[in-house]
Write a protein that holds these residues in place. Sequence first.
Motif, PDB file in Angstrom:
ATOM      1  N   ILE A  41     -16.230  26.434  31.137  1.00  0.00           N
ATOM      2  CA  ILE A  41     -16.465  25.195  30.394  1.00  0.00           C
ATOM      3  C   ILE A  41     -15.421  25.103  29.288  1.00  0.00           C
ATOM      4  N   GLY A  42     -14.859  23.921  29.095  1.00  0.00           N
ATOM      5  CA  GLY A  42     -13.861  23.739  28.049  1.00  0.00           C
ATOM      6  C   GLY A  42     -13.618  22.266  27.766  1.00  0.00           C
ATOM      7  N   GLU A  43     -12.726  22.010  26.832  1.00  0.00           N
ATOM      8  CA  GLU A  43     -12.320  20.643  26.524  1.00  0.00           C
ATOM      9  C   GLU A  43     -11.236  20.238  27.513  1.00  0.00           C
ATOM     10  N   ILE A  44     -11.423  19.138  28.222  1.00  0.00           N
ATOM     11  CA  ILE A  44     -10.494  18.706  29.260  1.00  0.00           C
ATOM     12  C   ILE A  44      -9.423  17.806  28.636  1.00  0.00           C
ATOM     13  N   VAL A  45      -8.161  18.224  28.747  1.00  0.00           N
ATOM     14  CA  VAL A  45      -7.044  17.463  28.188  1.00  0.00           C
ATOM     15  C   VAL A  45      -5.977  17.315  29.268  1.00  0.00           C
ATOM     16  N   PHE A  46      -4.979  16.459  29.011  1.00  0.00           N
ATOM     17  CA  PHE A  46      -3.913  16.300  29.987  1.00  0.00           C
ATOM     18  C   PHE A  46      -2.544  16.432  29.329  1.00  0.00           C
ATOM     19  N   ASN A  47      -1.586  16.942  30.124  1.00  0.00           N
ATOM     20  CA  ASN A  47      -0.200  17.119  29.677  1.00  0.00           C
ATOM     21  C   ASN A  47       0.705  16.336  30.616  1.00  0.00           C
ATOM     22  N   THR A  48       1.625  15.556  30.050  1.00  0.00           N
ATOM     23  CA  THR A  48       2.456  14.652  30.847  1.00  0.00           C
ATOM     24  C   THR A  48       3.818  15.229  31.217  1.00  0.00           C
ATOM     25  N   GLY A  49       4.038  16.528  30.981  1.00  0.00           N
ATOM     26  CA  GLY A  49       5.327  17.127  31.310  1.00  0.00           C
ATOM     27  C   GLY A  49       5.546  17.251  32.811  1.00  0.00           C
ATOM     28  N   MET A  50       6.783  16.967  33.263  1.00  0.00           N
ATOM     29  CA  MET A  50       7.129  17.144  34.671  1.00  0.00           C
ATOM     30  C   MET A  50       7.407  18.618  34.975  1.00  0.00           C
ATOM     31  N   THR A  51       7.872  19.347  33.973  1.00  0.00           N
ATOM     32  CA  THR A  51       8.132  20.776  34.106  1.00  0.00           C
ATOM     33  C   THR A  51       7.504  21.483  32.898  1.00  0.00           C
ATOM     34  N   GLY A  52       7.657  22.809  32.870  1.00  0.00           N
ATOM     35  CA  GLY A  52       7.176  23.544  31.709  1.00  0.00           C
ATOM     36  C   GLY A  52       5.743  24.016  31.811  1.00  0.00           C
ATOM     37  N   TYR A  53       5.197  24.093  33.034  1.00  0.00           N
ATOM     38  CA  TYR A  53       3.799  24.517  33.151  1.00  0.00           C
ATOM     39  C   TYR A  53       3.578  25.937  32.655  1.00  0.00           C
ATOM     40  N   GLN A  54       4.593  26.784  32.738  1.00  0.00           N
ATOM     41  CA  GLN A  54       4.426  28.156  32.254  1.00  0.00           C
ATOM     42  C   GLN A  54       4.336  28.182  30.736  1.00  0.00           C
ATOM     43  N   GLU A  55       5.147  27.362  30.065  1.00  0.00           N
ATOM     44  CA  GLU A  55       5.066  27.259  28.604  1.00  0.00           C
ATOM     45  C   GLU A  55       3.726  26.657  28.175  1.00  0.00           C
ATOM     46  N   VAL A  56       3.241  25.686  28.942  1.00  0.00           N
ATOM     47  CA  VAL A  56       1.936  25.077  28.658  1.00  0.00           C
ATOM     48  C   VAL A  56       0.828  26.122  28.753  1.00  0.00           C
ATOM     49  N   LEU A  57       0.824  26.887  29.823  1.00  0.00           N
ATOM     50  CA  LEU A  57      -0.219  27.884  30.036  1.00  0.00           C
ATOM     51  C   LEU A  57      -0.290  28.908  28.910  1.00  0.00           C
ATOM     52  N   THR A  58       0.858  29.257  28.341  1.00  0.00           N
ATOM     53  CA  THR A  58       0.914  30.332  27.342  1.00  0.00           C
ATOM     54  C   THR A  58       0.982  29.825  25.904  1.00  0.00           C
ATOM     55  N   ASP A  59       0.847  28.521  25.697  1.00  0.00           N
ATOM     56  CA  ASP A  59       0.864  27.951  24.352  1.00  0.00           C
ATOM     57  C   ASP A  59      -0.496  28.176  23.685  1.00  0.00           C
ATOM     58  N   PRO A  60      -0.552  28.941  22.581  1.00  0.00           N
ATOM     59  CA  PRO A  60      -1.831  29.206  21.921  1.00  0.00           C
ATOM     60  C   PRO A  60      -2.555  27.954  21.424  1.00  0.00           C
ATOM     61  N   SER A  61      -1.850  26.840  21.291  1.00  0.00           N
ATOM     62  CA  SER A  61      -2.502  25.607  20.850  1.00  0.00           C
ATOM     63  C   SER A  61      -3.502  25.088  21.878  1.00  0.00           C
ATOM     64  N   TYR A  62      -3.444  25.612  23.110  1.00  0.00           N
ATOM     65  CA  TYR A  62      -4.386  25.203  24.152  1.00  0.00           C
ATOM     66  C   TYR A  62      -5.623  26.095  24.209  1.00  0.00           C
ATOM     67  N   CYS A  63      -5.785  26.970  23.235  1.00  0.00           N
ATOM     68  CA  CYS A  63      -6.951  27.858  23.221  1.00  0.00           C
ATOM     69  C   CYS A  63      -8.243  27.047  23.307  1.00  0.00           C
ATOM     70  N   GLY A  64      -9.106  27.382  24.266  1.00  0.00           N
ATOM     71  CA  GLY A  64     -10.382  26.703  24.423  1.00  0.00           C
ATOM     72  C   GLY A  64     -10.339  25.455  25.265  1.00  0.00           C
ATOM     73  N   GLN A  65      -9.161  25.129  25.833  1.00  0.00           N
ATOM     74  CA  GLN A  65      -9.014  23.883  26.573  1.00  0.00           C
ATOM     75  C   GLN A  65      -8.705  24.120  28.049  1.00  0.00           C
ATOM     76  N   VAL A  66      -9.090  23.160  28.870  1.00  0.00           N
ATOM     77  CA  VAL A  66      -8.748  23.125  30.293  1.00  0.00           C
ATOM     78  C   VAL A  66      -7.697  22.040  30.460  1.00  0.00           C
ATOM     79  N   VAL A  67      -6.528  22.410  30.961  1.00  0.00           N
ATOM     80  CA  VAL A  67      -5.384  21.495  30.964  1.00  0.00           C
ATOM     81  C   VAL A  67      -5.164  20.878  32.337  1.00  0.00           C
ATOM     82  N   THR A  68      -5.003  19.562  32.333  1.00  0.00           N
ATOM     83  CA  THR A  68      -4.638  18.807  33.525  1.00  0.00           C
ATOM     84  C   THR A  68      -3.149  18.464  33.464  1.00  0.00           C
TER      85      THR A  68
END
Length: 356
Positions: A25-52
């Motif tokens: 369970i988490g806060e569902i958010v979205f990211n509009t980047g075409m690339t950079g999914y590895q940086e997104v996954l490891t960004d501490p600002s996403y703590c507690g969130q589920v990223v689309t």
Amino acid sequence: MKAILALEDGTIFHGENFGIEGEVIGEIVFNTGMTGYQEVLTDPSYCGQVVTMTYPLIGNYGVNIDDIESGKPQVKGFIVRELCDNPSNWRSVETLEEYLKRHNIIGIQGIDTRALTRILRDKGTMKGIITTDPNFSLEDKIDEIKAYEIKDPVMCVTTKEVIHYKGDGLKVALLDLGIKQNIVRSLLKRGCDVYVYPANAKVDEIMAVNPDGIMLSNGPGDPKDCVETIDTIKKLIGKKPMFGICLGHQLTALANNADTEKLKYGHRGCNHPVKDLEKDLTYITSQNHGYTIIEASLDASRMEVSHRNMNDGTIEGVRYKDVPVFTVQFHPEASPGPKDTAYLFDEFIELMNKYK
């Protein structure tokens, strides 16, 4: 294996599981980047969130050992339209699914991410659940989903001890609120001697090394929850030149009696246009935040807006007139433009030299 994504408004998506099995369970958010999914996954600002990820094909260049912003994935879950099973890149060491399994992260693919993003844009960011339970009932889980809170995320991601990155230049005390490693790399590239401190470090501890400047990093969560850190920033302001990024930008405003509010669905992606009002130039920026400074709360006699978001007009930067302090909401250490806003690190160097 089949998987389900359910939102707190009752919307249900059916897809396929990747990563580990289970539920989150988490806060569902979205990211509009075409690339950079590895940086997104490891960004501490996403703590507690589920990223689309809104870009439809994710994982096509695999995972490498270089493009990470922290020691592990920080997201609670990952949502994509289509997962690439056979990545092709000379730096790739494993597939995205292998990486997520290794770090116990659940994912769902095969859902209409355009429809999901439309819902989040129209209704705002909301909580949800990813599950592989074949007997899942939203009615049984809805109270738990709605009650979910991201508790003290900054202390979950900050360093637990002081870290020293040696350099032969200006000395920078960097407060780790959920730091992206490229901030450190950007300072080291400019010869700085960098001391990284936990978010709950005391003023005396930070000033003990007699830094030439103080940086406040990005980080997760509601800035108003960081009461102790805001008090620390209040005591640090004016002692040395200061540069804040993202959460550091918001906390500096709160420390100066301004106010913040939650955005409807936040800014997350690497394609956000921001105008530097002094230079009269617009740059492409990387962003990841769910809160913004309320412009009407700024003390115009001491604070001025330096950067503005060209999509929605929100504040993207503040300069302080009475102290050597400036902050930005976006990430100048990222490379969406590819290096459009790196000049801010150079301005910080100049500011430190001026007050040394």
